[in-house]
Structure formats: C-alpha cells, structure tokens
Design an enzyme around this catalytic site. Sequence first.
Site: not given
Ligand code: NAD
Length: 326
Positions: A55, A121, A150, A192-194, A201, A223, A287
Amino acid sequence: MNTHLVVVCGGGGFIGGSLVADLRRQGFTRVRSVDAKPQNQWYQRFDDVENLVLDLEGKEACYQALQGAHTVYNLAADMGGMGFIELNKGLCMLSVLINTHLLMAARDLGVQRYFYASSACVYNADKQRDARVTALREADAYPALPEDGYGWEKLFSERMCRHFREDFGVAARVARYHNVYGPLGTYDGGREKAPAAICRKVIHAKRSGKHTIEIWGDGQQTRSFMYIDDCLKGTQMLTASDFVEPLNIGSSELVSINQLVDIVEQIAGVTLERSYNLSAPKGVNGRNSDNTLIRKVFGWEPDTRLRDGMEKTYRWIHDQIVAAAG
Ligand code: NAD
C-alpha cells in the site's frame, strides 16, 4: 537490453500493467511491479518480473518499493471514471499520500527519473463548459479550477513534482493524460470509463437481444480518447526526455459520446434504442487535447484512430464477457 531497475507503481492496474508488458517486450531485464491489490486481481502479472503487493499510501512501503530504482513510473492512484470520482472525492484526494511518499523516497534513494501520471481533470472547468470546445493547452490549468477532489489532487501532486525537482533535484516528469482506453483495463464494477462501459453495454444488449442502451448525460458531451499504445509511447518518451513542464498526452480526435456509441454499434453490427440518463455523472461538457506542445517537443502526437483502438478494445471485452458467462 536495459539492466537499470525500473519500478512501475500501480503495476496491477490498466496503464501500469500495460507498461510492465511493454518494458518486457523491449528487453528490460529488471522490472518491479508494485500494487496494493492482491496479485490475482492484477490485469497483467508476469513471473519474470518482481511483483510486490504494497500500500503505497504508507511512507515505509514507498521506500521499500523504490529501493535500488533507477526509473520510477507513478501510475498508482485510487481512481475510476466519472461515476467513481464524482462520488469518492475523499478517496481520490488520499492518493496525494502515494505521490508525496514516493517523491520523498525518490529524493532520498537517488532515483534518476520519476514519472507522474496527472490528468486532463486538472484543467480549469470554465474552459470546458461548451461541447464545441477549444482544445486545452497546458497553460489552461491556471488560474486553477480543476475537477473537484480528483483534479485538485492531481494539480497539487504536479506541483509537488515541480518543487521536488526545483528544490531537491528529483528529475520529475509530468504527463496530463486525456482518457486512456484499451484492452486489459476496467470494464465493469463502477470504476470503468466511457469507452469500456459503452462496449460492455453494447455487448450485453447484443447478447441478450434487448436492443437498448442507457447513456449518461445527453450524449452530446465531447471528449477525446487515447489508445493505450500511444499512452505508453508518450509516457516513455517524456520520461526519457529533458522536458520538465507538464505535457498533454492525449488524442485530439474529438467525438461526442453519441458518436462513440455509433462507433461501437458499427463494430458490433447492431443499432440500439438510446435512452439518456440526465441525472448520471457526466463530467464537463467538452474536453479535447491541444497537441501543439507535444508535436513541438517530440515531433509526434497520439495518432491511433479511435475506430481502430475501439475495435481491439471491443474484441477484448467481448472475450471477457463470453468467458465469464461460461
Ligand atoms: P487503474 O485504476 O487501472 O490503476 C491504478 C492502480 O493503482 C490500481 O491497480 C490500484 O490498485 C493501484 N493503487 C491504488 N491505490 C494504491 C496504493 N495505495 N498503493 C498501491 N497501489 C495502489 O488506473 P489507470 O487507468 O491505470 O491509471 C493510472 C494512472 O493514470 C492514475 O494515476 C490515473 O489517475 C492516471 N490517469 C488515467 C487516465 C485514464 O483514462 N485511464 C486518465 C488520466 C489520468
């Protein structure tokens, strides 16, 4: 072959897991993947990689994770699509602990490169009120009015990276990702995202024969969506570069959510009756990513056509749903 130790934080997640896979493909021999989730819930897990369950909100865990690291990718965050981030602002803000403790460990352990995944964001909400958007330039993050929860956490963490670079010499690089999609990510459960939600769906509608789909908002919100391969390429280019300011990494192919549904319907070969849930979380009205700066810096921008990336994403989600149904 690259023998430096690369640590991917959030390696059990969508982008982190894809990055670990990509590093292996490129011949990196020392990769450490770190995530808080139990390993059987990681999207991608490889036996020839050092896998740690930690963690990373805790300071000691961050020092353990970065021991011996040359390059660190911080992709760990408590996040999801609009349905998650609008209703879990406190949890999103807590991700500040992850980046803060990782930066401290990076500083104290002499990490050579540190990447932070920020987000579109962070951009000022006033610039995103119209669906016919002017694409967002990096300067549009200020004056600050980011997504509540966020987005504030992302903006604050960007600044932590800046000041750890300026004051302590941590070689931090910051990307502002715009909606990343692709196979091997979240497609159900509420985070999940869009793109993934719409694929799911449409697949369920097709399989059940009930040809309807609920869309969040009026479907006219716009978007851009970046395919995972482009995200990985931009991320690694930025991390290796000398460019130190936050940089958009996103597609500039703008679509409305209705157009995204059109694309998925075409891939699936169905036409569905649409209903619009106007009280569901839908985020800003419009956006897009202004890619002037990334083109100038790298002579490249994310360029996978949405239709091509969605085809691969749809196929993967389809296979998951069929497999789960037995
Ligand atoms: P995701 O949720 O699939 O992956 C994030 C991972 O971080 C998860 O596996 C989660 O278990 C892990 N995590 C969360 N809290 C934790 C902790 N305390 N210690 C260790 N691990 C932890 O998300 P993603 O889509 O892979 O996104 C990765 C990064 O990119 C994030 O910082 C996210 O904010 C950023 N981001 C993603 C998107 C997108 O569209 N996917 C867009 C903008 C920014």
